[in-house]
Scaffold this active site. Structure first.
Site, PDB file in Angstrom:
ATOM      1  N   HIS A 238      -8.689  -5.735  -9.245  1.00  6.85           N
ATOM      2  CA  HIS A 238      -7.237  -4.982  -8.480  1.00  6.85           C
ATOM      3  C   HIS A 238      -7.296  -4.713  -6.904  1.00  6.85           C
ATOM      4  O   HIS A 238      -7.801  -5.634  -6.052  1.00  6.85           O
ATOM      5  CB  HIS A 238      -7.243  -3.351  -9.314  1.00  6.85           C
ATOM      6  CG  HIS A 238      -5.515  -3.662  -8.730  1.00  6.85           C
ATOM      7  ND1 HIS A 238      -4.755  -2.105  -9.686  1.00  6.85           N
ATOM      8  CD2 HIS A 238      -5.039  -3.594  -8.211  1.00  6.85           C
ATOM      9  CE1 HIS A 238      -4.207  -1.904  -9.061  1.00  6.85           C
ATOM     10  NE2 HIS A 238      -3.870  -2.090  -7.848  1.00  6.85           N
TER      11      HIS A 238
ATOM     12  N   GLY B   8       0.691  -1.286  -0.470  1.00  7.76           N
ATOM     13  CA  GLY B   8      -0.270  -0.147  -0.265  1.00  7.76           C
ATOM     14  C   GLY B   8       1.113   1.522  -0.137  1.00  7.76           C
ATOM     15  O   GLY B   8       2.205   1.085   0.148  1.00  7.76           O
TER      16      GLY B   8
ATOM     17  N   HIS C 124      -4.142  -2.811  -0.366  1.00  6.79           N
ATOM     18  CA  HIS C 124      -4.949  -4.117  -1.146  1.00  6.79           C
ATOM     19  C   HIS C 124      -5.510  -4.693   0.185  1.00  6.79           C
ATOM     20  O   HIS C 124      -5.847  -5.732   0.440  1.00  6.79           O
ATOM     21  CB  HIS C 124      -3.955  -4.898  -1.351  1.00  6.79           C
ATOM     22  CG  HIS C 124      -3.592  -5.046  -2.325  1.00  6.79           C
ATOM     23  ND1 HIS C 124      -2.919  -5.882  -3.895  1.00  6.79           N
ATOM     24  CD2 HIS C 124      -2.983  -3.927  -3.145  1.00  6.79           C
ATOM     25  CE1 HIS C 124      -2.777  -5.094  -5.012  1.00  6.79           C
ATOM     26  NE2 HIS C 124      -2.624  -3.788  -4.288  1.00  6.79           N
TER      27      HIS C 124
ATOM     28  N   HIS D 174      -3.696   3.918  -1.756  1.00  6.22           N
ATOM     29  CA  HIS D 174      -4.563   2.625  -1.905  1.00  6.22           C
ATOM     30  C   HIS D 174      -3.546   1.635  -1.245  1.00  6.22           C
ATOM     31  O   HIS D 174      -2.228   1.947  -0.727  1.00  6.22           O
ATOM     32  CB  HIS D 174      -3.715   2.671  -3.408  1.00  6.22           C
ATOM     33  CG  HIS D 174      -3.758   1.362  -4.157  1.00  6.22           C
ATOM     34  ND1 HIS D 174      -5.199   1.165  -4.317  1.00  6.22           N
ATOM     35  CD2 HIS D 174      -2.614   0.972  -4.736  1.00  6.22           C
ATOM     36  CE1 HIS D 174      -4.229  -0.272  -4.962  1.00  6.22           C
ATOM     37  NE2 HIS D 174      -2.921  -0.544  -5.064  1.00  6.22           N
TER      38      HIS D 174
ATOM     39  N   TYR E  14     -22.753  16.569  13.785  1.00  6.81           N
ATOM     40  CA  TYR E  14     -21.591  15.609  14.192  1.00  6.81           C
ATOM     41  C   TYR E  14     -20.422  16.310  14.799  1.00  6.81           C
ATOM     42  O   TYR E  14     -19.783  17.523  13.706  1.00  6.81           O
ATOM     43  CB  TYR E  14     -21.519  14.572  13.115  1.00  6.81           C
ATOM     44  CG  TYR E  14     -20.663  13.754  13.905  1.00  6.81           C
ATOM     45  CD1 TYR E  14     -21.072  12.484  14.877  1.00  6.81           C
ATOM     46  CD2 TYR E  14     -19.366  13.955  13.271  1.00  6.81           C
ATOM     47  CE1 TYR E  14     -20.642  11.543  14.783  1.00  6.81           C
ATOM     48  CE2 TYR E  14     -18.116  13.112  14.121  1.00  6.81           C
ATOM     49  CZ  TYR E  14     -18.816  11.333  14.428  1.00  6.81           C
ATOM     50  OH  TYR E  14     -17.832  10.541  15.384  1.00  6.81           O
TER      51      TYR E  14
ATOM     52  N   ASP F 112     -22.850   7.448   7.080  1.00  2.60           N
ATOM     53  CA  ASP F 112     -22.067   7.989   7.721  1.00  2.60           C
ATOM     54  C   ASP F 112     -21.221   8.863   6.536  1.00  2.60           C
ATOM     55  O   ASP F 112     -20.358  10.272   6.860  1.00  2.60           O
ATOM     56  CB  ASP F 112     -22.098   7.777   8.852  1.00  2.60           C
ATOM     57  CG  ASP F 112     -22.339   7.407  10.106  1.00  2.60           C
ATOM     58  OD1 ASP F 112     -23.352   7.899  10.023  1.00  2.60           O
ATOM     59  OD2 ASP F 112     -22.174   6.960  10.545  1.00  2.60           O
TER      60      ASP F 112
END
Lengths: 232, 232, 232, 232
Positions: free
Chosen positions: A172, A29, A98, A96, A230, A121
Site C-alpha cells: 500500500h 493523501g 502515496h 497518509h 539539537y 536522527d
C-alpha cells in the site's frame, strides 16, 4: 462550529503542505488533527483536490469514525485514523500519502534498513513494513483493520508509537504520525527522503552495511535524548 | 465557429495541463476533446508549443480524421484519436504523451505489473503494453493502424476500454482516455506515477510479488464499485 | 554587535542558498563564514527553518566552539566547523548538508570515482569517503572528533584541504569548504551533481573506466593551473 | 558594435534557456550563434553565471577562435565551436552542456541505443559517443582537438552533421548543434530526455531490443522526410 476551528485550521494547513513538499499529486493523501478533550479530529474530505480545500471543508469525526460536523464526506481512510487516535493517546496528528519512494518500499514489502545518520536522527530502528493483510481482514472493515495491522506490526517488533512515528503498509503506502499534524507531515517528508537515500545506497553498494549501533545511539540522542543539544 | 467553442476550450485547458504536470517538454504530447452529437473532436495543432496555444487554435476534426474547422494542421497523431472515438462511443477525451517513466516501460516492451494500491485504485489489471506493429501496418496508414493496434491489444487481453483507461504502445509511448479530456489527463499523470513506482519497486526488490487479488478488488471497488465510498 | 555583521550576512546568504539549490529540506544543513582576524565564525542556529533565518540570528562562535555572541544555540555540528577552522587556516567557509546523492554515497561507504570532466574540473582525485568513526570517538566529543576524522582521512590519502574541498563522512553525509562561504556552497552543489552522475554512470556501464590521467590534468589545470584560461 | 547585435541577442536568449530547461547549474554550459556573412559567432563569456548575462556581454569570435569584439574572455570551449563552424557550413548554433543523463552516458563511454520513437523522431541512429582523445591530442590544443574528435567520430560512423545534430564526447559531456542557436538548445533538451529514457529502459528490461527499422524510418520521415506531415 466555532469549537472545531483550531483543528480545522491545523488540518487544513497540514494538508496543504503535502503538495508543497512534493508528497502527493491530485488527491493522493490526507492529514488529520485531533482535539483530545473534545474526542474528535478534523480530516480532509474525500476526493477533493488540495487547491479547492479550505479550513471549513475539513470534516469533524469522532474516534469511532462517525461524522460529527461538516457537509462533506471524510477521507476514505478515516477509520484508520480513528483507530489510531483511539488507541494511541499521545498523538496529535496522522498523515497518509502515496509518496513515490516510500510507496515503492511498501510495494517491495521490505523494511527500510537504517543506513545512515539521516535515518538515525529520527529513528533508531529500520522503518517497519507491515505484511499485507489477510483476505479476511481485507474483506471485513478494511480501513479499520488497516489501523490494527499497523498497531500489530509495531507490537510484533517490540516498538511503541512513541519510539517510531512512521510505518509502511505492505503493498500500500506509508502512514506517519506525531504530537501535532505539522510534525506528522514533517515525518512524511523525512520518510520520503530516507526512502530515496536507502534505495540509492543499495544501488551504489549492494553490500552496504547497516549503521553501527554507536552512531545510531549518538545521533538519536543528540536530537531526542535527555541531554539533547539539537534545536532551540 | 461558435458551436465548437466548448470542445476547443476543453481541449485547450487539458493540453495546458500536460506541461503543468511535468508530462511533456516542447510539443511532445496532445489532447483532444469530443462532441458526440456533432461527431467531431477538438485537438492540438501539430508542432505548436504549449505557450503559444489558445482555444481558437484547436483544430476541429471528424471521426474519419478530416479537418472540419480551424486554420492549422492538426496533431500528426490525429488519426489515432479519430479511430478510437469512432469505435469507443463512451469516451470523451484522449491523451498522448511521451512522459518519461511510462515511455521507458513502453520502450522496454513490458506490461506494468500491478504492485500496489496506487495502481489498484485505478486499474484491476497490469497496464498492457501493445506489441510493436508489423512492418505492413507501419508502412500503411501508421497513425490509423496505431488505433487498431490499441483496440486489438485490449481485445486480446479480454479488456474493455471502460475497464482500463490507459495503455502503452510498444517502443512508442502511452495513450490514455476517459469520459472527459480532463479525466484522460488525470489518467496520464496517474500512469506516469504508477510507472515510476513500479520501476523503483523492481529495483528495490527484484522478486516483488504482484498485489494479492483481495486487495486489488477492495481498492478498485472502494473507488469504482457499486458501493464506492471515495469522493463526494 | 556591529563588528560581526559581515560574517553574519555572508553566513545568512550562504545558508539561504542551500534550499534554493535543492540541497536541503527543513533544517538538514548548515553553513558558516569565518573572520580570521577576529578568530570567530558565524553559523546557522540549530533547528531553525531557513525561512525563519535572518543575519542577526546567526551565532558567533570561536575556534574552540564557544559562543561569543548571539541569542540562539548554534548548529549541533558547530564543533566540527570549529576544529576545521582552527587547523585549516586558509578556508573561509564550511558547509554540511544531507544532500540526496552525496549522502547515498556516504551511506555506501565508497569514494566517488572520477568518471568525467565534470569531476576533473573541480578535483583531480576520487572524492574520499571517511571511514565510520570508532565507537570511542563517537562516545567522546562526537562533533569534535568528526573534524579530526575528516582531517585524518585527507592525511591518509596524502591530500591537503587546498587540493580537495569536499569529503564524505561514512554513514553520515558530506562536508565541503572553500575560500568563502559562497564557494563552499558552490562546492556542495558540484558534489551533489558529480555524485548523481557517478551513480548513473555505474548504472549504465558497470565497468565504466576512471577518467584517464591526461584528461584529469588538462581539465583541472585549465580551471586552476598557473596558465588557467577559465573565467574572467 | 551594432552589426553583431542580432547574434548577441540570439546567443543570449539561447544561453538563458539552458538553466530554464534544467540543463545546467552555475556556469556549466555555453551556447553560440553564428553570422555566416560576417564570419563570426557570438558566445557566452567564460565563467559568468547566467543570471549576470546580457546580450552585450556575449563575445564575438572568428572561426580561428580570435576575439573580434567584446570586453570579456570567451568560453573556454570557444575553439571547439570555432572548428565546427569552420567545417560545417550549414549550422547556425552550437550548445555544450554537462546535463545529467547525457553526461552519464558520455562517462559510460557508450552510444545511446535507439529504443523508441522519441529517439527516432529526431535521429535514425544511435547517438554516438566519441572515444576519449589520445594523450597527444589532449596535451595539444585541447578544445581545438575536441572539434576534430567530434568530426572524426561522425566520419567513422558514416554520418553527416546534417543527419545527426548531437554527440557525446567520451568521459566529457554532450555537444549539440542546429540551423539556429535555438534549435541547438532544443536538441540538447531532447538528448537529455532520450538519455534518461534509455537509462530507464535498460533498467526495466536489460534485454530491451532496439527499435525496428520500419518504425525508425516512419517516425523520422513523418517529421523530416519529403512528405513530412508534422508541424505547421
Amino acid at each position: 462550529m466555532q469549537q472545531y476551528q483550531h483543528i480545522r485550521q491545523a488540518a487544513y494547513e497540514a494538508n496543504m503542505q503535502l503538495p508543497a513538499l512534493g508528497l502527493v499529486i491530485f488527491t493522493f493523501g490526507n492529514v488529520s488533527a485531533v482535539d483530545r478533550q473534545l474526542g474528535v479530529f478534523a480530516i480532509k474530505p474525500s476526493g477533493v483536490p488540495y487547491a479547492e480545500l479550505s479550513p471549513d471543508k475539513m470534516v469533524i469525526v469522532d474516534f469511532d469514525g462517525k461524522t460529527v460536523d461538516g457537509r462533506l464526506r471524510p477521507s476514505s481512510d478515516t477509520l484508520t485514523h480513528a483507530v489510531l487516535y483511539k488507541h494511541w493517546e499521545h498523538i496529535g496528528g496522522i498523515v497518509h500519502t502515496h509518496s513515490t519512494y516510500a510507496t515503492a518500499w511498501a510495494q517491495s514489502q521490505r523494511d527500510i534498513p537504517i543506513y545512515g545518520t539521516t535515518h538515525a536522527d529520527h529513528n533508531t530502528v529500520d522503518i517497519p513494513c507491515a505484511s499485507p493483510m489477510s483476505d479476511a481482514m481485507i474483506a471485513g472493515d478494511y480501513e479499520y483493520q488497516t489501523g490494527f495491522q499497523i498497531m500489530d506490526t509495531l507490537r510484533e517488533r517490540g516498538l511503541t508509537y512513541e519510539e517510531i512515528e512512521m510505518i509502511l503498509v505492505g503493498n500500500h503506502a506509508p502512514f506517519t504520525w506525531g504530537k501535532t499534524a505539522a510534525k506528522a507531515v514533517y515525518n512524511s517528508a523525512v520518510l520520503e527522503s530516507v526512502a530515496q537515500m536507502a534505495y540509492l545506497t543499495e544501488s551504489i553498494n549492494s553490500n552496504a552495511p547497516r549503521l553501527k549501533d554507536a552512531l545510531i545511539k549518538k545521533h538519536f540522542e543528540r536530537k531526542h535524548g535527555p541531554n539533547s543539544y539539537y534545536g532551540q
